[in-house]
Design a protein around this motif. Structure first.
Motif, PDB file in Angstrom:
ATOM      1  N   UNK A   1       0.834  -1.208   0.000  1.00  0.00           N
ATOM      2  CA  UNK A   1       0.000   0.000   0.000  1.00  0.00           C
ATOM      3  C   UNK A   1       0.867   1.255   0.000  1.00  0.00           C
ATOM      4  N   UNK A   2       1.980   1.214   0.746  1.00  0.00           N
ATOM      5  CA  UNK A   2       2.900   2.351   0.759  1.00  0.00           C
ATOM      6  C   UNK A   2       3.481   2.579  -0.633  1.00  0.00           C
ATOM      7  N   UNK A   3       3.809   1.485  -1.335  1.00  0.00           N
ATOM      8  CA  UNK A   3       4.324   1.609  -2.694  1.00  0.00           C
ATOM      9  C   UNK A   3       3.306   2.247  -3.628  1.00  0.00           C
ATOM     10  N   UNK A   4       2.034   1.866  -3.470  1.00  0.00           N
ATOM     11  CA  UNK A   4       0.972   2.461  -4.289  1.00  0.00           C
ATOM     12  C   UNK A   4       0.831   3.944  -3.975  1.00  0.00           C
ATOM     13  N   UNK A   5       0.842   4.280  -2.685  1.00  0.00           N
ATOM     14  CA  UNK A   5       0.736   5.688  -2.282  1.00  0.00           C
ATOM     15  C   UNK A   5       1.860   6.519  -2.893  1.00  0.00           C
ATOM     16  N   UNK A   6       3.074   5.983  -2.846  1.00  0.00           N
ATOM     17  CA  UNK A   6       4.235   6.728  -3.341  1.00  0.00           C
ATOM     18  C   UNK A   6       4.145   6.984  -4.843  1.00  0.00           C
ATOM     19  N   UNK A   7       3.766   5.951  -5.602  1.00  0.00           N
ATOM     20  CA  UNK A   7       3.740   6.129  -7.051  1.00  0.00           C
ATOM     21  C   UNK A   7       2.568   7.007  -7.479  1.00  0.00           C
ATOM     22  N   UNK A   8       1.433   6.909  -6.776  1.00  0.00           N
ATOM     23  CA  UNK A   8       0.297   7.785  -7.088  1.00  0.00           C
ATOM     24  C   UNK A   8       0.658   9.235  -6.785  1.00  0.00           C
ATOM     25  N   UNK A   9       1.343   9.446  -5.654  1.00  0.00           N
ATOM     26  CA  UNK A   9       1.776  10.799  -5.293  1.00  0.00           C
ATOM     27  C   UNK A   9       2.765  11.339  -6.322  1.00  0.00           C
ATOM     28  N   UNK A  10       3.647  10.460  -6.789  1.00  0.00           N
ATOM     29  CA  UNK A  10       4.644  10.866  -7.780  1.00  0.00           C
ATOM     30  C   UNK A  10       3.978  11.255  -9.097  1.00  0.00           C
ATOM     31  N   UNK A  11       2.963  10.481  -9.491  1.00  0.00           N
ATOM     32  CA  UNK A  11       2.234  10.793 -10.728  1.00  0.00           C
ATOM     33  C   UNK A  11       1.570  12.156 -10.623  1.00  0.00           C
ATOM     34  N   UNK A  12       0.961  12.424  -9.473  1.00  0.00           N
ATOM     35  CA  UNK A  12       0.237  13.684  -9.297  1.00  0.00           C
ATOM     36  C   UNK A  12       1.169  14.891  -9.292  1.00  0.00           C
ATOM     37  N   UNK A  13       2.371  14.716  -8.737  1.00  0.00           N
ATOM     38  CA  UNK A  13       3.294  15.852  -8.653  1.00  0.00           C
ATOM     39  C   UNK A  13       4.071  16.073  -9.937  1.00  0.00           C
ATOM     40  N   UNK A  14       3.990  15.119 -10.880  1.00  0.00           N
ATOM     41  CA  UNK A  14       4.717  15.256 -12.138  1.00  0.00           C
ATOM     42  C   UNK A  14       3.797  15.557 -13.317  1.00  0.00           C
ATOM     43  N   UNK A  15       2.589  16.018 -13.040  1.00  0.00           N
ATOM     44  CA  UNK A  15       1.662  16.303 -14.130  1.00  0.00           C
ATOM     45  C   UNK A  15       2.233  17.389 -15.028  1.00  0.00           C
ATOM     46  N   UNK A  16       2.118  17.244 -16.354  1.00  0.00           N
ATOM     47  CA  UNK A  16       2.720  18.177 -17.301  1.00  0.00           C
ATOM     48  C   UNK A  16       2.306  19.620 -17.110  1.00  0.00           C
ATOM     49  N   UNK A  17       1.053  19.860 -16.657  1.00  0.00           N
ATOM     50  CA  UNK A  17       0.655  21.261 -16.510  1.00  0.00           C
ATOM     51  C   UNK A  17       1.473  21.941 -15.419  1.00  0.00           C
ATOM     52  N   UNK A  18       1.945  21.145 -14.424  1.00  0.00           N
ATOM     53  CA  UNK A  18       2.815  21.694 -13.382  1.00  0.00           C
ATOM     54  C   UNK A  18       4.183  22.013 -13.963  1.00  0.00           C
ATOM     55  N   UNK A  19       4.715  21.078 -14.777  1.00  0.00           N
ATOM     56  CA  UNK A  19       6.014  21.283 -15.417  1.00  0.00           C
ATOM     57  C   UNK A  19       5.960  22.485 -16.348  1.00  0.00           C
TER      58      UNK A  19
END
Length: 326
Positions: free
Chosen positions: A299-317
């Motif tokens: 579950x921690x692994x899922x949380x980490x990768x979901x968080x990573x996806x959200x923080x790397x969204x192209x509109x942020x970049x």
């Protein structure tokens, strides 16, 4: 059992049993039901071949349907398939039945209160018995009063027995709003993706749906992981939602497509790892403390990768790049 399924009424691709929506196009499965006040009534099916096809299809949606009872009731006359559902769910069921030449009709069929069930033709007999009781005395009057009391109850019981939907209970298992929203978002996203990207996203959905099915069954591993009430089930929908979000970003920001496809690959590998871990529980049932630790790690692994996806969204970049230019 996993091979059993049906054909999507929208894109005609095969859908495995238990999938909430089609991985190819996002069309909700006929078994994905929402609550309402309607029912679906199926016509009498005298043809043995058509009846066999109908029962097979219905059982692919609702495995709990009794094979013999369904065949018998479809042969004898019109039958309720499901009740207590909304119009959209009813129309999906009717479209799917029509594909095999079985006619269905939407009729009123919401859950009824006790007093509503007792409001039936038996009341006419009750009224007649009550009027006649004072004209007689002794045992006859007593029997007439008994008829007045029992008549509406007997009619209600008869209706409940012979108008009971084929799907067990008043309503079949309902699809939560979260999965319905995911299906709608997915259907919109896949329209704008390339064939390869659509295939990759569909593979993630299929992997997730297979795990969802296993979490919903009655096995010991499912119980150990918390079944539908556990954190893993909740996180599964989050990771599928993240995959849909990435698909949306691929269509919106094509210049970031290569990196985003890498994110989809990461999600798929994480799902594969989770499925492999879950499958290992069948062969190696672990102690509660060890199992809990491993589940927390997953579950921690899922949380980490979901968080990573959200923080790397192209509109942020893109926003950060704009600030650098300024």
């Amino acid at each position: 059992m996993d091979s059993i399924g049906h054909t999507c009424t929208s894109c005609e691709k095969s859908i495995k049993q238990g999938y909430p929506f089609c991985p190819a196009c996002g069309e909700l499965s006929p078994s994905s039901i929402s609550s309402g006040d309607l029912a679906v009534e199926i016509q009498e099916v005298p043809s043995k071949i058509l009846r066999t096809n109908a029962v097979s299809l219905i059982r692919s949606w609702f495995p709990e349907v009794d094979l013999f009872e369904a065949d018998t009731r479809l042969f004898r006359g019109r039958s309720l398939l499901a009740s207590g559902i909304d119009e959209e769910s009813a129309e999906r069921l009717i479209r799917a039945l029509k594909a095999i030449n079985i006619e269905g009709t939407i009729v009123p069929g919401g859950p009824k209160k006790v007093w509503e069930q007792l409001w039936n033709p038996g009341l006419i007999l009750s009224a007649a018995a009550l009027i006649g009781a004072p004209l007689f005395g002794g045992l006859t009057a007593f029997l007439l009063l008994l008829v007045a009391l029992v008549a509406p109850i007997a009619v209600a019981a008869f209706r409940m027995k012979y108008r009971r939907p084929l799907v067990s209970g008043t309503r079949p298992g309902l699809l939560s709003e979260g999965w319905r929203v995911l299906a709608g978002d997915y259907a919109e996203v896949v329209k704008g993706l390339s064939v390869d990207d659509r295939s990759k996203l569909a593979s993630i959905m299929e992997e997730g749906f297979d795990l969802r099915n296993r979490l919903k069954d009655q096995s010991l591993p499912a119980a150990a992981a918390g079944s539908e009430m556990g954190d893993l089930y909740v996180k599964l929908r989050e990771i599928l939602s993240s995959a849909v979000r990435i698909g949306h970003e691929i269509t919106k920001f094509p210049e970031e497509a290569q990196r985003l496809r890498g994110e989809l690959d990461d999600l798929f590998r994480l799902l594969e790892k989770t499925v492999t871990w879950f499958g290992s529980l069948d062969q190696d049932y672990k102690q509660t403390s060890r199992l809990s630790d491993e589940l927390d790690t997953i579950i921690l692994g899922i949380d980490n990768i979901v968080r990573e996806v959200r923080t790397k969204e192209p509109h942020t970049i893109q926003s950060q790049q704009q600030k650098l230019v300024e």
